[in-house]
Design a protein around this motif. Structure first.
Motif, PDB file in Angstrom:
ATOM      1  N   UNK A  40       6.976 -37.130 202.271  1.00  0.00           N
ATOM      2  CA  UNK A  40       8.344 -37.272 202.736  1.00  0.00           C
ATOM      3  C   UNK A  40       9.274 -36.158 202.286  1.00  0.00           C
ATOM      4  N   UNK A  41       8.749 -35.225 201.488  1.00  0.00           N
ATOM      5  CA  UNK A  41       9.536 -34.099 200.978  1.00  0.00           C
ATOM      6  C   UNK A  41       8.801 -32.804 201.274  1.00  0.00           C
ATOM      7  N   UNK A  42       9.547 -31.729 201.320  1.00  0.00           N
ATOM      8  CA  UNK A  42       8.936 -30.436 201.544  1.00  0.00           C
ATOM      9  C   UNK A  42       8.516 -29.797 200.224  1.00  0.00           C
ATOM     10  N   UNK A  43       7.365 -29.151 200.233  1.00  0.00           N
ATOM     11  CA  UNK A  43       6.938 -28.322 199.106  1.00  0.00           C
ATOM     12  C   UNK A  43       5.896 -27.327 199.598  1.00  0.00           C
ATOM     13  N   UNK A  44       5.807 -26.196 198.893  1.00  0.00           N
ATOM     14  CA  UNK A  44       4.756 -25.205 199.115  1.00  0.00           C
ATOM     15  C   UNK A  44       3.734 -25.388 198.004  1.00  0.00           C
ATOM     16  N   UNK A  45       2.465 -25.511 198.369  1.00  0.00           N
ATOM     17  CA  UNK A  45       1.386 -25.580 197.394  1.00  0.00           C
ATOM     18  C   UNK A  45       0.392 -24.474 197.739  1.00  0.00           C
ATOM     19  N   UNK A  46       0.081 -23.643 196.776  1.00  0.00           N
ATOM     20  CA  UNK A  46      -0.885 -22.575 196.979  1.00  0.00           C
ATOM     21  C   UNK A  46      -2.173 -22.971 196.283  1.00  0.00           C
ATOM     22  N   UNK A  47      -3.270 -23.018 197.030  1.00  0.00           N
ATOM     23  CA  UNK A  47      -4.569 -23.340 196.448  1.00  0.00           C
ATOM     24  C   UNK A  47      -5.414 -22.077 196.483  1.00  0.00           C
ATOM     25  N   UNK A  48      -5.757 -21.612 195.289  1.00  0.00           N
ATOM     26  CA  UNK A  48      -6.483 -20.363 195.107  1.00  0.00           C
ATOM     27  C   UNK A  48      -7.967 -20.687 194.936  1.00  0.00           C
ATOM     28  N   UNK A  49      -8.778 -20.272 195.924  1.00  0.00           N
ATOM     29  CA  UNK A  49     -10.214 -20.554 195.904  1.00  0.00           C
ATOM     30  C   UNK A  49     -10.929 -19.423 196.639  1.00  0.00           C
ATOM     31  N   UNK A  50     -11.818 -18.723 195.955  1.00  0.00           N
ATOM     32  CA  UNK A  50     -12.503 -17.582 196.569  1.00  0.00           C
ATOM     33  C   UNK A  50     -13.710 -17.964 197.415  1.00  0.00           C
ATOM     34  N   UNK A  51     -14.306 -19.089 197.137  1.00  0.00           N
ATOM     35  CA  UNK A  51     -15.505 -19.504 197.860  1.00  0.00           C
ATOM     36  C   UNK A  51     -15.135 -20.353 199.080  1.00  0.00           C
ATOM     37  N   UNK A  52     -15.518 -19.873 200.255  1.00  0.00           N
ATOM     38  CA  UNK A  52     -15.234 -20.636 201.475  1.00  0.00           C
ATOM     39  C   UNK A  52     -16.041 -21.932 201.509  1.00  0.00           C
ATOM     40  N   UNK A  53     -17.241 -21.920 200.940  1.00  0.00           N
ATOM     41  CA  UNK A  53     -18.055 -23.137 200.888  1.00  0.00           C
ATOM     42  C   UNK A  53     -17.402 -24.182 199.983  1.00  0.00           C
ATOM     43  N   UNK A  54     -16.914 -23.751 198.820  1.00  0.00           N
ATOM     44  CA  UNK A  54     -16.228 -24.665 197.907  1.00  0.00           C
ATOM     45  C   UNK A  54     -14.946 -25.183 198.553  1.00  0.00           C
ATOM     46  N   UNK A  55     -14.222 -24.302 199.220  1.00  0.00           N
ATOM     47  CA  UNK A  55     -12.999 -24.719 199.913  1.00  0.00           C
ATOM     48  C   UNK A  55     -13.311 -25.824 200.917  1.00  0.00           C
ATOM     49  N   UNK A  56     -14.386 -25.664 201.674  1.00  0.00           N
ATOM     50  CA  UNK A  56     -14.748 -26.676 202.668  1.00  0.00           C
ATOM     51  C   UNK A  56     -15.121 -27.991 202.000  1.00  0.00           C
ATOM     52  N   UNK A  57     -15.803 -27.931 200.857  1.00  0.00           N
ATOM     53  CA  UNK A  57     -16.131 -29.152 200.104  1.00  0.00           C
ATOM     54  C   UNK A  57     -14.859 -29.894 199.694  1.00  0.00           C
ATOM     55  N   UNK A  58     -13.887 -29.144 199.211  1.00  0.00           N
ATOM     56  CA  UNK A  58     -12.631 -29.736 198.745  1.00  0.00           C
ATOM     57  C   UNK A  58     -11.867 -30.339 199.918  1.00  0.00           C
ATOM     58  N   UNK A  59     -11.775 -29.606 201.021  1.00  0.00           N
ATOM     59  CA  UNK A  59     -11.085 -30.103 202.212  1.00  0.00           C
ATOM     60  C   UNK A  59     -11.763 -31.371 202.714  1.00  0.00           C
ATOM     61  N   UNK A  60     -13.088 -31.373 202.765  1.00  0.00           N
ATOM     62  CA  UNK A  60     -13.823 -32.564 203.214  1.00  0.00           C
ATOM     63  C   UNK A  60     -13.571 -33.750 202.279  1.00  0.00           C
ATOM     64  N   UNK A  61     -13.548 -33.479 200.988  1.00  0.00           N
ATOM     65  CA  UNK A  61     -13.296 -34.557 200.021  1.00  0.00           C
ATOM     66  C   UNK A  61     -11.873 -35.088 200.148  1.00  0.00           C
ATOM     67  N   UNK A  62     -10.908 -34.192 200.372  1.00  0.00           N
ATOM     68  CA  UNK A  62      -9.525 -34.642 200.596  1.00  0.00           C
ATOM     69  C   UNK A  62      -9.455 -35.566 201.812  1.00  0.00           C
ATOM     70  N   UNK A  63     -10.113 -35.173 202.882  1.00  0.00           N
ATOM     71  CA  UNK A  63     -10.105 -35.978 204.106  1.00  0.00           C
ATOM     72  C   UNK A  63     -10.766 -37.342 203.873  1.00  0.00           C
ATOM     73  N   UNK A  64     -11.793 -37.369 203.028  1.00  0.00           N
ATOM     74  CA  UNK A  64     -12.516 -38.613 202.768  1.00  0.00           C
ATOM     75  C   UNK A  64     -11.792 -39.534 201.794  1.00  0.00           C
ATOM     76  N   UNK A  65     -11.026 -38.964 200.849  1.00  0.00           N
ATOM     77  CA  UNK A  65     -10.454 -39.794 199.789  1.00  0.00           C
ATOM     78  C   UNK A  65      -8.972 -40.104 199.948  1.00  0.00           C
TER      79      UNK A  65
END
Length: 161
Positions: A40-65
């Motif tokens: 309900x509020x605006x914010x900028x969040x920067x997520x620093x991750x060099x591995x595209x595979x790890x990024x996809x794992x995190x995104x998938x886990x966010x979607x699942x949880x």
């Protein structure tokens, strides 16, 4: 959960390698909390991750949880304005959060970052949800150099691989 079997610039004797799963769990909890507390509020969040595979794992886990699933926006390679790209994507809908993916592929990234920096104060007037930027080392350096005002408004969360 986020331990990877890869050798991306990590020495076998590096203690951070052994603690990466624990570190990434804390980062994941911080990311979930940042999204939840910004509902309900605006914010900028920067997520620093060099591995595209790890990024996809995190995104998938966010979607699942997450009960409120963050919306994903893959920025087109030809994009020159992040503000208008986001505005066109969300239109009148208010997602619980918007994850910005694919910035590393944008052809005119310096132009996109400069234009975003110029209008970063406008984001809070139009959007009432957190915007999560996924970036690599190279992109992080470009943001710091090209869009310092934008960077200064961001909460930064790091994942290590």
């Amino acid at each position: 959960m986020f331990a990877e079997n890869c050798s991306e610039n990590t020495d076998q004797n590096d203690p951070a390698r052994y603690d990466s799963a624990k570190y990434n769990e804390r980062s994941f909890s911080t990311l979930v909390r940042a999204i939840r507390l910004s509902q309900g509020y605006f914010s900028f969040v920067l997520v620093h991750c060099n591995s595209l595979a790890l990024r996809q794992q995190i995104v998938d886990r966010l979607q699942a949880t997450c009960t409120q699933k963050p919306q994903q926006l893959f920025v087109p390679k030809s994009a020159t304005s992040l503000y208008t790209t986001i505005a066109a994507e969300v239109d009148s809908a208010k997602p619980p959060a918007l994850m910005i993916l694919g910035l590393e592929s944008v052809e005119s990234i310096d132009r996109l970052l400069s234009s975003t920096n110029l209008v970063c104060s406008e984001f809070s007037k139009k959007f009432s949800f957190p915007i999560v930027f996924w970036v690599t080392d190279e992109l992080l350096r470009k943001i710091i150099r090209t869009a310092p005002d934008l960077y200064n408004r961001m909460t930064t969360i790091r994942f290590i691989s």
